[in-house]
Design a protein around this motif. Structure first.
Motif, PDB file in Angstrom:
ATOM      1  N   ILE A 158      77.564  36.979 -27.697  1.00 35.72           N
ATOM      2  CA  ILE A 158      77.199  36.949 -26.449  1.00 35.72           C
ATOM      3  C   ILE A 158      78.255  37.012 -25.259  1.00 35.72           C
ATOM      4  O   ILE A 158      77.641  37.629 -24.372  1.00 35.72           O
ATOM      5  CB  ILE A 158      76.799  35.348 -26.288  1.00 35.72           C
ATOM      6  CG1 ILE A 158      75.283  35.227 -27.085  1.00 35.72           C
ATOM      7  CG2 ILE A 158      76.449  35.011 -24.906  1.00 35.72           C
ATOM      8  CD1 ILE A 158      74.989  33.607 -27.328  1.00 35.72           C
ATOM      9  N   SER A 159      79.637  37.090 -25.986  1.00 35.69           N
ATOM     10  CA  SER A 159      80.578  37.467 -24.896  1.00 35.69           C
ATOM     11  C   SER A 159      80.572  38.914 -24.851  1.00 35.69           C
ATOM     12  O   SER A 159      80.801  39.298 -23.586  1.00 35.69           O
ATOM     13  CB  SER A 159      81.943  37.028 -25.611  1.00 35.69           C
ATOM     14  OG  SER A 159      82.129  35.720 -25.634  1.00 35.69           O
ATOM     15  N   LEU A 160      80.130  39.664 -25.758  1.00 39.97           N
ATOM     16  CA  LEU A 160      79.987  41.064 -25.627  1.00 39.97           C
ATOM     17  C   LEU A 160      78.955  41.500 -24.723  1.00 39.97           C
ATOM     18  O   LEU A 160      78.943  42.464 -23.852  1.00 39.97           O
ATOM     19  CB  LEU A 160      79.610  41.850 -26.937  1.00 39.97           C
ATOM     20  CG  LEU A 160      81.106  41.787 -27.847  1.00 39.97           C
ATOM     21  CD1 LEU A 160      80.647  42.247 -29.200  1.00 39.97           C
ATOM     22  CD2 LEU A 160      82.214  42.114 -27.333  1.00 39.97           C
ATOM     23  N   ILE A 161      77.824  40.955 -24.710  1.00 35.19           N
ATOM     24  CA  ILE A 161      76.725  40.943 -23.910  1.00 35.19           C
ATOM     25  C   ILE A 161      76.840  40.634 -22.435  1.00 35.19           C
ATOM     26  O   ILE A 161      76.735  41.451 -21.394  1.00 35.19           O
ATOM     27  CB  ILE A 161      75.506  40.255 -24.320  1.00 35.19           C
ATOM     28  CG1 ILE A 161      74.838  40.395 -25.660  1.00 35.19           C
ATOM     29  CG2 ILE A 161      74.287  40.204 -23.187  1.00 35.19           C
ATOM     30  CD1 ILE A 161      74.019  39.713 -26.409  1.00 35.19           C
ATOM     31  N   ASN A 218      81.932  30.110 -23.044  1.00 32.63           N
ATOM     32  CA  ASN A 218      80.707  31.146 -22.450  1.00 32.63           C
ATOM     33  C   ASN A 218      80.938  30.864 -21.020  1.00 32.63           C
ATOM     34  O   ASN A 218      80.599  31.817 -20.167  1.00 32.63           O
ATOM     35  CB  ASN A 218      79.479  30.868 -23.132  1.00 32.63           C
ATOM     36  CG  ASN A 218      78.478  31.901 -22.294  1.00 32.63           C
ATOM     37  OD1 ASN A 218      78.613  33.009 -22.597  1.00 32.63           O
ATOM     38  ND2 ASN A 218      77.459  31.374 -21.983  1.00 32.63           N
ATOM     39  N   THR A 219      81.251  29.756 -20.322  1.00 27.69           N
ATOM     40  CA  THR A 219      81.326  29.402 -19.019  1.00 27.69           C
ATOM     41  C   THR A 219      82.662  29.621 -18.430  1.00 27.69           C
ATOM     42  O   THR A 219      82.691  30.302 -17.215  1.00 27.69           O
ATOM     43  CB  THR A 219      80.923  27.937 -18.660  1.00 27.69           C
ATOM     44  OG1 THR A 219      79.649  27.757 -19.430  1.00 27.69           O
ATOM     45  CG2 THR A 219      80.628  27.504 -17.321  1.00 27.69           C
ATOM     46  N   ALA A 220      83.604  29.366 -18.834  1.00 29.87           N
ATOM     47  CA  ALA A 220      84.939  29.291 -18.252  1.00 29.87           C
ATOM     48  C   ALA A 220      85.898  30.588 -18.812  1.00 29.87           C
ATOM     49  O   ALA A 220      86.524  31.475 -18.126  1.00 29.87           O
ATOM     50  CB  ALA A 220      85.646  28.055 -18.264  1.00 29.87           C
ATOM     51  N   VAL A 221      85.933  30.582 -20.321  1.00 28.61           N
ATOM     52  CA  VAL A 221      86.968  31.355 -20.918  1.00 28.61           C
ATOM     53  C   VAL A 221      86.474  32.764 -20.875  1.00 28.61           C
ATOM     54  O   VAL A 221      87.340  33.843 -20.550  1.00 28.61           O
ATOM     55  CB  VAL A 221      87.289  31.010 -22.307  1.00 28.61           C
ATOM     56  CG1 VAL A 221      88.241  31.560 -22.857  1.00 28.61           C
ATOM     57  CG2 VAL A 221      87.674  29.684 -22.193  1.00 28.61           C
ATOM     58  N   ILE A 225      88.733  36.416 -19.473  1.00 32.81           N
ATOM     59  CA  ILE A 225      88.961  37.543 -20.399  1.00 32.81           C
ATOM     60  C   ILE A 225      88.397  38.831 -20.105  1.00 32.81           C
ATOM     61  O   ILE A 225      89.379  39.912 -20.097  1.00 32.81           O
ATOM     62  CB  ILE A 225      88.379  37.041 -21.987  1.00 32.81           C
ATOM     63  CG1 ILE A 225      89.135  35.766 -22.464  1.00 32.81           C
ATOM     64  CG2 ILE A 225      88.760  38.328 -22.663  1.00 32.81           C
ATOM     65  CD1 ILE A 225      88.661  35.312 -23.644  1.00 32.81           C
ATOM     66  N   ILE A 226      87.279  38.738 -19.639  1.00 32.81           N
ATOM     67  CA  ILE A 226      86.621  40.092 -19.111  1.00 32.81           C
ATOM     68  C   ILE A 226      87.073  40.573 -17.777  1.00 32.81           C
ATOM     69  O   ILE A 226      86.770  41.789 -17.447  1.00 32.81           O
ATOM     70  CB  ILE A 226      85.301  39.900 -19.159  1.00 32.81           C
ATOM     71  CG1 ILE A 226      84.404  39.028 -18.162  1.00 32.81           C
ATOM     72  CG2 ILE A 226      84.636  39.719 -20.744  1.00 32.81           C
ATOM     73  CD1 ILE A 226      83.069  38.958 -18.200  1.00 32.81           C
ATOM     74  N   THR A 227      87.787  39.758 -16.803  1.00 28.30           N
ATOM     75  CA  THR A 227      88.038  40.229 -15.674  1.00 28.30           C
ATOM     76  C   THR A 227      89.551  40.553 -15.478  1.00 28.30           C
ATOM     77  O   THR A 227      90.346  39.932 -16.003  1.00 28.30           O
ATOM     78  CB  THR A 227      87.807  38.920 -14.551  1.00 28.30           C
ATOM     79  OG1 THR A 227      86.370  38.509 -14.812  1.00 28.30           O
ATOM     80  CG2 THR A 227      88.193  39.540 -13.247  1.00 28.30           C
TER      81      THR A 227
END
Length: 327
Positions: A158-161, A218-221, A225-227
């Protein structure tokens, strides 16, 4: 549960003996056309529930003919004072029970065949999961390791999505995160139902761990990471815009789903008028069920998001309080 469903579906006053239910199930199954058979796969009827009753009855009759070693003994007392006195006499550490250090007990008369008993106060009878008491500790740990690894795999996927959607639009990724936060507890319940737990409180702890881990990451971490660091203070694609959009999405999705209550409206306005008896209609008027673990993770999710980004977005604390007021 299956018999209760059958009782709700048959006319009031219908005998619930095996022959009568078998006849009703056979008539219903014979009268099904193609569409009825397809709907039975999605929503089982009387024949399917009666088949489950027959299978369960056969299993019970087979298990009743076998010898089963005792794994747990429950003792009831006339008074609470007697219970406390017994618990005090048998109160020793886990190490003493495991190593059978008999000197820890005050008197040898409290030993059972020369061994120390592991005596503790149980849960309420309604909270004990009786069918899981015989599971060994090794099997329990194996099941929990498998479900935790599955949860971690779901977090990665889901993180990749979320990352792919975030590259396209920040606001859309916030709604994707909120939707996954709402949907994941249902998947976590399926995982937890595959585990063996001695009590409902242990099951809720396991469910809380999975849902909390997923929602926190999913909400905070994930956003952190992706920004990229150089985008943190940008106006359009920066962290501040993402945090605001995430709070807005969480408020809209959670509050909207609770207000819509689609299942509750269907039960009250469609199923209740078509109920066979008063008891069935009363069941349709009940409110929606919820898990404490899910509600607690929902609260900690907002708090973690506000504290995590408080340094660059102090208004997150105000948005967090607003989420608590609305939810």
């Amino acid at each position: 549960e299956n018999l209760r469903y059958i009782e709700m579906k048959v006319p009031p006053g219908t005998p619930l003996d095996t022959l009568t239910i078998a006849r009703i199930a056979a008539e219903e199954e014979r009268g099904r056309k193609f569409f009825g058979k397809f709907m039975a796969l999605l929503s089982p009827g009387i024949p399917e529930h009666f088949a489950k009753v027959v299978v369960a009855t056969g299993k019970i009759q087979g298990l009743a003919q076998r010898n089963h070693p005792v794994s747990n003994v429950f003792v009831t007392f006339e008074t609470e004072a007697s219970q406390r006195r017994v618990l005090e006499k048998f109160s020793v550490g886990k190490h003493a029970v495991k190593k059978n250090i008999t000197s820890k007990l005050g008197d040898d008369k409290y030993l059972f065949n020369g061994r120390i008993l592991d005596v503790k106060e149980p849960e309420e009878p309604s909270a004990i999961r009786w069918h899981d008491l015989n599971e060994s500790g090794r099997d329990r740990r194996r099941q929990q390791i498998f479900t935790i690894l599955t949860t971690l795999a779901a977090i990665v996927v889901i993180s990749l999505i979320v990352r792919a959607v975030n590259d396209y639009d920040v606001r859309l990724s916030a709604f994707v995160i909120a939707i996954f936060n709402t949907a994941f507890p249902m998947f976590a319940k399926l995982l937890t139902s595959a585990e063996a737990h001695r009590s409902e409180s242990d099951k809720q702890k396991s469910l809380y761990f999975k849902v909390a881990l997923f929602r926190w990451v999913n909400t905070a971490v994930v956003i952190t990471i992706i920004t990229p660091f150089t985008y943190s203070l940008q106006k359009d694609q920066g962290l501040i815009q993402q945090i605001y959009a995430l709070f807005f999405a969480e408020i809209v999705t959670n509050t909207g789903l609770q207000l819509l209550d689609i299942g509750g409206h269907i039960a009250r306005h469609y199923s209740a008028p078509r109920a066979k008896n008063q008891w069935s209609m009363n069941l349709c008027m009940q409110g929606g069920s919820f898990d404490l673990s899910e509600r607690y993770t929902n609260m900690t999710k907002f708090l973690l998001l506000a504290v995590w980004y408080n340094a660059i977005f102090p208004s997150a604390l105000l948005l967090c309080s607003l989420c608590y007021m609305i939810n």
